[in-house]
Design an enzyme around this catalytic site. Structure first.
Site, PDB file in Angstrom:
ATOM      1  N   ASN A  96     -20.700 -20.844 -31.894  1.00  0.00           N
ATOM      2  CA  ASN A  96     -19.319 -21.279 -31.727  1.00  0.00           C
ATOM      3  C   ASN A  96     -19.344 -22.702 -31.204  1.00  0.00           C
ATOM      4  O   ASN A  96     -19.525 -22.947 -30.010  1.00  0.00           O
ATOM      5  CB  ASN A  96     -18.582 -20.360 -30.751  1.00  0.00           C
ATOM      6  CG  ASN A  96     -18.445 -18.969 -31.316  1.00  0.00           C
ATOM      7  OD1 ASN A  96     -17.632 -18.726 -32.201  1.00  0.00           O
ATOM      8  ND2 ASN A  96     -19.289 -18.053 -30.833  1.00  0.00           N
ATOM      9  N   GLU A  97     -19.190 -23.621 -32.137  1.00  0.00           N
ATOM     10  CA  GLU A  97     -19.327 -25.037 -31.817  1.00  0.00           C
ATOM     11  C   GLU A  97     -18.053 -25.558 -31.152  1.00  0.00           C
ATOM     12  O   GLU A  97     -17.013 -24.885 -31.173  1.00  0.00           O
ATOM     13  CB  GLU A  97     -19.576 -25.807 -33.127  1.00  0.00           C
ATOM     14  CG  GLU A  97     -20.850 -25.407 -33.844  1.00  0.00           C
ATOM     15  CD  GLU A  97     -22.113 -25.864 -33.123  1.00  0.00           C
ATOM     16  OE1 GLU A  97     -22.058 -26.217 -31.932  1.00  0.00           O
ATOM     17  OE2 GLU A  97     -23.180 -25.862 -33.759  1.00  0.00           O
ATOM     18  N   PRO A  98     -18.096 -26.773 -30.591  1.00  0.00           N
ATOM     19  CA  PRO A  98     -16.891 -27.370 -30.022  1.00  0.00           C
ATOM     20  C   PRO A  98     -15.742 -27.286 -31.025  1.00  0.00           C
ATOM     21  O   PRO A  98     -15.937 -27.530 -32.223  1.00  0.00           O
ATOM     22  CB  PRO A  98     -17.305 -28.825 -29.775  1.00  0.00           C
ATOM     23  CG  PRO A  98     -18.775 -28.743 -29.518  1.00  0.00           C
ATOM     24  CD  PRO A  98     -19.281 -27.638 -30.400  1.00  0.00           C
TER      25      PRO A  98
END
Ligand code: F6R
Length: 633
Positions: A166-168
């Protein structure tokens, strides 16, 4: 929480922290405690005849937890027969058999060594057709839900602050899905894929919501590289650009940190803000240096109001500002010496090194063949020119960092010299021409080691030590033929112990890098520290002082420095030339890290930056400085 982690700090110390966090000296000890929490839950569920649902992570952070779980299984009978696992993520597309797959990772590190039932293992499937991914993700979610949710979710954290993949920018309510990977994440993974261009751009990951629904979350973070993401997640506001900060809303989450990953937290970085004013000289220096930066003043110009206005009035309870300023100024100023081996025949009370013996035996440990000149080339040069008997020991061969094209170049040159040689090497030449990957071929790796050894000799001859003072240790833990190294054994320690016992040095220099706990520098340091502990009672060790230098990436913090060696502009150039002898490490170095500057540029920038910091604090204006911390063992 079903285990009593050691005290997380007083309420005041942790008043900036919004997630329960515990800090350990070493990741090993922390991992043991986390594994124990998992084991307690598995056993409890066994007694109650229930399944235990574990959410698992990959990456370097959980490796020691898995090692401890395997040990508990083999030595203490912990059974995983009631365990059902769900992994956080998998690259997409990715074949299970690929060594980079998380499927492979989990089997190598855990599943192949325990009695878990294969049907109880769930890992997102990177082999599916693109149009089947969506329903696969939905099934994954449903399966977790049907089993009553995850009991304990293990997490690592990316340098972007990601959890799972879950990236920025990830959504608070996101579920298991296909995502695009951030550049930084792909760059962090490039080593395993032999270059960022080979890292998949997509992955399947559990969502933030999937993770949040776990009954218990334990996030592991080791090493300085994680410190910024950690402090943002724990002390910042909840921010989709730092996905781990979403865990501030979880009721049963613990961040388990080593002291390097915790180094940016307020209670460590600026403890005086949380009422923790320990009056040691080092902690005072840390506070005063912070105040100088904050006020843009040099030490001797700090006033009472500077202290009062910046939460530091408690420091003034026992001492006047003038006295503190002077004490800290002297501490830093006295680290500076042009005599790293000690200045003979002078009073050495306030000098970093002893005056006698005037001529010392010096042993420089260099993890790779070039860290000596990159990290302490000017100090090395001074030690030699001041008449000390200087030895260098290259701990590993560093052969992985020689590109195939460099090995090929040397083989083609030898092959031109005679037909016999050509016949002998033709097969290797053909292999090398076809591949960019690191080749696990003994002969190629040996030639790569020799290339690095000869480059090192060129540099040490330039500095002026005899070849007999140069020792190539080729520590076995490094010689796996792949990027992944094996665990050090007693053989590695024996080699280090032997060279110290034979030379009986008065000074040892070693790389004190702490940024990457699984990196070669840290492994070399751990081996050395273990050996030092085991031989510290020997009489020659009573006269041995150990100095730690920092590698190409990080600098010591000023308050930590015990010895600073100034460099003139000419010495900067000489050091640069010594580094240039390591030709295979120039230009497109294979393991450059996140920083695209060449090693000599990085180290020059670093040496100049610390000299400027010293000058800003009010010390003399030097062109550059090399700095060291004394290690007391
Ligand atoms: C792994 C995962 C990632 C890693 C993170 C840290 O399954 O989902 O979030 O936990 O990238 O990786 P390491 O531990 O290698 O620093």
């Amino acid at each position: 929480m079903i285990i009593d982690y050691k005290s997380p700090g007083t309420l005041e110390q942790t008043r900036y922290e919004k997630i329960h966090s515990v800090i350990f000296d070493e990741s090993k000890e922390a991992s043991r405690i986390v594994a124990n929490e998992i084991a307690i839950l598995i056993r409890k569920k066994q007694k109650e005849n229930e399944s235990c649902i574990l959410g698992l992570a990959t990456g370097s952070s959980p490796i020691s937890v898995y090692e401890e779980l395997v040990r508990l299984h083999k030595e203490e009978g912990l059974s995983f027969s009631n365990v059902i696992t769900f992994n956080l993520d998998e690259y997409f597309p990715m074949k299970k058999v690929d060594t980079q797959s998380y499927h492979h990772f989990m089997h190598i590190h855990l599943f192949s060594h325990i009695d878990i039932k294969p049907k109880n293992i769930n890992i997102p499937n990177g082999e599916l057709d693109f149009n089947k991914v969506n329903s696969h993700c939905n099934e994954y979610e449903k399966k977790i839900k049907k089993l009553g949710g995850i009991d304990i979710q293990l997490l690592g954290i990316g340098s972007t602050g990601h959890i799972g993949f879950n990236e920025p920018g990830s959504n608070y309510s996101s579920l298991t899905r296909l995502v695009h990977l951030d550049y930084t994440t792909r760059n962090d993974a490039r080593k395993a894929f032999y270059g960022i261009e080979n890292v998949p751009t997509k992955a399947i990951t559990m969502g933030i919501n999937t993770i949040r629904k776990s009954k218990r979350v334990v996030l592991l973070a080791w090493g300085q590289n994680k410190s910024k993401a950690i402090s943002k997640a724990i002390e910042g506001r909840v921010d989709p650009n730092v996905p781990a900060s979403f865990l501030q809303n979880h009721k049963n989450a613990t961040f388990v940190l080593d002291k390097n990953a915790a180094s940016n937290l307020t209670r460590i970085q600026s403890p005086w803000k949380v009422g923790d004013v320990k009056l040691t000289l080092e902690s005072k220096a840390k506070a005063v240096i912070w105040l100088c930066k904050k006020t843009n003043k040099s030490i001797l110009n700090l006033t009472e109001s500077d202290y009062n206005e910046n939460y530091m009035s408690e420091l003034l309870i026992h001492q006047s500002p003038y006295k503190i300023n002077l004490e800290v100024f002297n501490k830093i100023d006295r680290t500076i010496t042009g005599w790293p081996g000690g200045k003979p025949n002078v009073d050495d009370k306030y000098r970093p090194e002893r005056a006698s013996p005037a001529k010392k035996r010096v042993l420089i440990f260099s993890p790779h063949p070039d860290d000596d000149v990159i990290s302490m080339g000017a100090t090395f040069d001074r030690l030699v020119s001041q008449g000390h008997d200087v030895h260098v020991a290259y701990q590993t061969s560093g052969n992985i960092a020689v590109s195939n094209s460099d090995v090929l170049k040397f083989l083609e040159v030898f092959s031109e010299t005679s037909k016999n040689v050509k016949n002998r090497y033709q097969e290797l030449i053909d292999i090398l021409k076809k591949s960019n990957e690191i080749l696990d071929n003994k002969e190629i790796r040996n030639i790569a080691s020799l290339i690095r050894e000869k480059e090192s000799l060129a540099a040490t001859r330039f500095i002026g030590i005899p070849d007999s003072n140069v020792h190539f240790l080729r520590l076995p833990f490094y010689e796996t033929g792949t990027i992944k190294k094996s665990r050090p054994t007693s053989l590695d320690s024996k080699i280090i112990r032997n060279i110290i016992s034979n030379l009986k040095p008065h000074q040892i220099y070693a790389a004190g890098d702490l940024a990457d706990p699984h990196g070669t520098h840290k492994v070399c340091l751990d081996i050395l520290f273990d050996v030092l502990k085991s031989i510290k009672e020997k009489s020659f060790m009573k006269n041995c002082w150990v100095w730690l230098y920092r590698g190409a990436w990080h600098e010591w913090e000023v308050h930590e420095i015990d010895m600073s060696i100034p460099m003139s502009p000419n010495q900067v150039l000489k050091k640069r030339k010594a580094i240039f002898y390591h030709q295979t490490q120039k230009d497109n170095v294979m393991f450059q890290g996140d920083d695209n500057r060449e090693f000599w540029v990085r180290t020059e920038d670093r040496n100049r930056a610390i000299a400027k910091t010293f000058h800003d604090l009010g010390m003399s204006d030097y062109s550059a400085l090399e700095t060291f911390k004394r290690h007391h063992f």
